[in-house]
Design a protein around this motif. Structure first.
Motif, short mmCIF file in Angstrom:
data_model
loop_
_atom_site.label_atom_id
_atom_site.label_comp_id
_atom_site.label_asym_id
_atom_site.label_seq_id
_atom_site.Cartn_x
_atom_site.Cartn_y
_atom_site.Cartn_z
N GLY A 175 0.83 -1.20 0.00
CA GLY A 175 0.00 0.00 0.00
C GLY A 175 0.87 1.25 0.00
O GLY A 175 2.08 1.21 -0.25
N ARG A 176 0.26 2.38 0.30
CA ARG A 176 0.99 3.64 0.35
C ARG A 176 1.93 3.65 1.55
O ARG A 176 1.63 3.10 2.61
N GLN A 177 3.08 4.27 1.38
CA GLN A 177 4.06 4.34 2.45
C GLN A 177 3.50 5.17 3.61
O GLN A 177 3.10 6.31 3.42
N PRO A 178 3.45 4.61 4.82
CA PRO A 178 2.88 5.34 5.96
C PRO A 178 3.76 6.52 6.37
O PRO A 178 4.98 6.38 6.49
N CYS A 179 3.13 7.65 6.58
CA CYS A 179 3.85 8.86 7.01
C CYS A 179 2.88 9.76 7.75
O CYS A 179 1.71 9.87 7.35
N THR A 180 3.33 10.40 8.80
CA THR A 180 2.49 11.34 9.54
C THR A 180 3.36 12.42 10.15
O THR A 180 4.54 12.20 10.44
N VAL A 181 2.76 13.59 10.33
CA VAL A 181 3.42 14.72 10.97
C VAL A 181 2.47 15.27 12.03
O VAL A 181 1.29 15.53 11.74
N VAL A 182 2.96 15.40 13.25
CA VAL A 182 2.16 15.98 14.34
C VAL A 182 2.93 17.16 14.93
O VAL A 182 4.17 17.18 14.94
N ARG A 183 2.19 18.13 15.41
CA ARG A 183 2.79 19.33 15.99
C ARG A 183 2.12 19.65 17.31
O ARG A 183 0.96 19.32 17.52
N LYS A 184 2.87 20.30 18.16
CA LYS A 184 2.34 20.70 19.46
C LYS A 184 2.87 22.08 19.80
O LYS A 184 4.07 22.34 19.71
N ASP A 185 1.91 22.97 20.15
CA ASP A 185 2.33 24.27 20.65
C ASP A 185 2.05 24.34 22.14
O ASP A 185 1.35 23.48 22.71
#
Length: 380
Positions: A175-185
């Protein structure tokens, strides 16, 4: 010419019924399940009796030793129930059945059972070290018995039952290559902390190492003190409303490259390998359905045709990589998750040919290829 075929055999306690199956693993192709084809040999004394066959999906959701004062932590679902003898009409036979009938004689009769596509996968929950009896999970049995009708309660002496498994194999395409971006302020603090996680692929086979690429960009005024990476197994017992839980099956905690100061960044690659050998003491971990003389391993991901296709008897297994950044007591944490698929590859072509219906006819079997199944019956 003599070919070597593997056939599983089991006989009723009184020796009047004998069941033969060519295999005990039946593949779920999402759109349908492989038919269960076999034969039954009937003793002459039972030629004036009716023989019935059933496929039973048994869901044990509690320990046998806790069954007191009438409590029962097992539910049985009869997925198939048919009369096998006398046959209402002549059925179409597979080549495996034809070969067995030529070998075993005139008292040999074929049967074929079709499981519904929504039938749950075979899954066993790992028992604790002190647990006794049959482990919790979903188990399948093929049962043949003598009776007046299919609802009769059969006697153990004239019934035969063999355990089977409903299994799934990994898709052939990634399947599609798993990738995620999370941010915290952070309140009263400028900037934000960013965590990017990428896996090298979506589909892994059991035993493979999982490559986790981590990129941390610290544009806040907080300090990242350590990083923890985990492979979590998710188990959803559909029968219960709150039957979901997660267990870490592989993890690593590191301070290498830490602390990550404000204005700094870190790129890191972590390798994890989820194996049952490192989780022997974790009670409740989902394992693949168990048959005797087979090695156990972590359960495979459950593939569903749609998210709503969840049988009430089922146990849904999933996997995800979780990366967690620790910022200290006041800073809290930042975490990201990426689901992936963990399954067995499809058997190679050589393994398939052993059981394939497209093989050339054979006239004889080697005696040592018929394997008796001597598991104790789980039903009276």
């Amino acid at each position: 010419m003599v070919y070597n075929f593997r056939v599983f055999k089991k006989q009723s306690p009184n020796g009047k019924l004998t069941m033969y199956l060519g295999k005990r693993d039946f593949v779920d192709h999402i759109s349908g399940v492989e038919p269960i084809d076999g034969v039954v040999v009937i003793d002459d004394d039972y030629k004036n009796r009716k023989i019935f066959g059933q496929v039973i999906c048994s869901f044990r959701y509690g320990r046998e030793e806790d069954e007191v004062m009438g409590l029962n932590f097992q539910k049985d679902l009869f997925l198939v129930s048919e009369q096998l003898y006398p046959l209402p009409e002549k059925s179409v036979t597979t080549k495996l059945q034809d070969r067995l009938m030529r070998k075993l004689g005139d008292n040999c009769y074929p049967f074929t059972f079709i499981l519904p596509p929504s039938a749950p996968a075979s899954v066993t929950l790992q028992p604790g070290s002190e647990d006794e009896g049959q482990p919790c999970g979903v188990h399948y049995y093929v049962k043949l018995f003598v009776g007046e009708n299919e609802t009769n309660r059969s006697h153990k002496r004239n019934a035969v039952m063999m355990g089977i498994r409903k299994v799934q194999f990994a898709p052939t395409k990634q399947g599609r290559q798993p990738c995620t971006v999370v941010r915290k302020d952070f309140m009263l603090s400028p900037g934000e902390l960013e965590l990017e996680v990428t896996l090298d692929k979506q589909l892994y086979h059991h035993g493979e190492k999982i490559t986790v690429n981590i990129c941390v960009r610290n544009n806040s005024n907080k300090i990242v003190k350590k990083i923890k990476v985990m492979v979590q197994q998710g188990v959803d017992v559909v029968l219960f409303q709150n039957g979901q839980y997660r267990t870490s099956v592989a993890s690593i905690e590191t301070q290498e490259g830490c602390p990550i100061q404000p204005g700094s960044s870190l790129q890191k690659v972590v390798y994890l390998q989820p194996l049952l050998s490192s989780n022997k003491d974790h009670r409740g971990i989902a394992l693949d359905g168990q048959l005797k003389k087979q090695d156990l391993n972590l359960a495979s991901t459950t593939l569903l045709a749609s998210p709503d296709q969840r049988d009430a008897f089922g146990i849904i297994v999933s996997y995800a990589v979780k990366v967690k950044l620790y910022l200290g007591a006041l800073g809290g944490e930042l975490s990201a998750e990426l689901p992936f698929v963990l399954m067995h590859p499809k058997p190679n072509s050589k393994g398939k040919l052993i059981q394939s219906d497209s093989q050339a006819d054979v006239e004889t079997f080697r005696q040592d290829t018929i394997e008796p199944d001597v598991d104790e019956d789980k039903y009276d």
